[in-house]
Motif scaffolding. Structure first.
Motif, PDB file in Angstrom:
ATOM      1  N   MET A   1     -10.661 -45.195 -21.903  1.00  0.00           N
ATOM      2  CA  MET A   1      -9.939 -44.901 -20.672  1.00  0.00           C
ATOM      3  C   MET A   1     -10.365 -43.572 -20.074  1.00  0.00           C
ATOM      4  SD  MET A   1      -7.868 -46.431 -18.807  1.00  0.00           S
ATOM      5  CE  MET A   1      -6.336 -46.594 -18.016  1.00  0.00           C
ATOM      6  N   ALA A   2     -10.676 -42.608 -20.928  1.00  0.00           N
ATOM      7  CA  ALA A   2     -11.103 -41.300 -20.436  1.00  0.00           C
ATOM      8  C   ALA A   2     -12.415 -41.412 -19.665  1.00  0.00           C
ATOM      9  CB  ALA A   2     -11.248 -40.323 -21.593  1.00  0.00           C
ATOM     10  N   LYS A   3     -13.304 -42.313 -20.125  1.00  0.00           N
ATOM     11  CA  LYS A   3     -14.578 -42.493 -19.430  1.00  0.00           C
ATOM     12  C   LYS A   3     -14.351 -43.066 -18.037  1.00  0.00           C
ATOM     13  CE  LYS A   3     -17.696 -42.960 -23.326  1.00  0.00           C
ATOM     14  NZ  LYS A   3     -18.713 -43.770 -23.993  1.00  0.00           N
ATOM     15  N   LEU A   4     -13.383 -43.976 -17.905  1.00  0.00           N
ATOM     16  CA  LEU A   4     -13.070 -44.528 -16.594  1.00  0.00           C
ATOM     17  C   LEU A   4     -12.513 -43.464 -15.662  1.00  0.00           C
ATOM     18  CD1 LEU A   4     -11.554 -48.076 -17.221  1.00  0.00           C
ATOM     19  CD2 LEU A   4     -13.674 -47.482 -16.072  1.00  0.00           C
ATOM     20  N   ASP A   5     -11.666 -42.601 -16.197  1.00  0.00           N
ATOM     21  CA  ASP A   5     -11.120 -41.519 -15.381  1.00  0.00           C
ATOM     22  C   ASP A   5     -12.233 -40.572 -14.925  1.00  0.00           C
ATOM     23  OD1 ASP A   5      -8.540 -42.481 -15.606  1.00  0.00           O
ATOM     24  OD2 ASP A   5      -8.024 -41.171 -17.297  1.00  0.00           O
ATOM     25  N   THR A   6     -13.137 -40.260 -15.829  1.00  0.00           N
ATOM     26  CA  THR A   6     -14.259 -39.386 -15.492  1.00  0.00           C
ATOM     27  C   THR A   6     -15.140 -40.041 -14.440  1.00  0.00           C
ATOM     28  OG1 THR A   6     -14.247 -38.455 -17.720  1.00  0.00           O
ATOM     29  CG2 THR A   6     -16.247 -38.149 -16.431  1.00  0.00           C
ATOM     30  N   LEU A   7     -15.412 -41.323 -14.615  1.00  0.00           N
ATOM     31  CA  LEU A   7     -16.229 -42.051 -13.645  1.00  0.00           C
ATOM     32  C   LEU A   7     -15.531 -42.116 -12.293  1.00  0.00           C
ATOM     33  CD1 LEU A   7     -18.757 -43.677 -13.070  1.00  0.00           C
ATOM     34  CD2 LEU A   7     -17.572 -45.710 -13.906  1.00  0.00           C
TER      35      LEU A   7
END
Length: 73
Positions: free
Chosen positions: A1-7
Motif C-alpha cells: 500500500m505504501a508503494k501505491l501512495d508513493t506512486l
C-alpha cells in the motif's frame, strides 16, 4: 500500500509540473529525456551544438543591445 501512495504522490507531482510547464515545457522535457538514450559521442555532439547555439544567441543579443544604444532605445 505504501508503494501505491508513493506512486500516487509522484503522479500528482508530475501532473502539477505538466500543468505549470504547459505543452512547450512537456515537449522540452521529452526531448531532453531522449538525450539520455544517446551514446557518449552523440551526447558530446549535441552538447557542442547547444553551446554553439548559445554562443550565437549571445552574439545576436550583443548586436541588438549595441544597436539599441546607438538609436537611443
Amino acid at each position: 500500500m505504501a508503494k501505491l501512495d508513493t506512486l500516487a504522490k509522484l503522479i500528482a507531482e508530475i501532473l502539477a509540473a505538466v500543468t505549470v510547464a504547459g505543452p512547450s515545457g512537456v515537449e522540452l522535457f521529452l526531448k531532453l529525456e531522449s538525450l539520455l538514450n544517446l551514446g557518449p559521442d552523440e551526447q558530446a555532439n549535441v552538447a557542442a551544438a547547444i553551446k554553439a547555439g548559445l554562443a550565437a544567441d549571445a552574439e545576436t543579443i550583443a548586436v541588438v543591445e549595441a544597436w539599441k544604444q546607438q538609436v537611443g532605445v
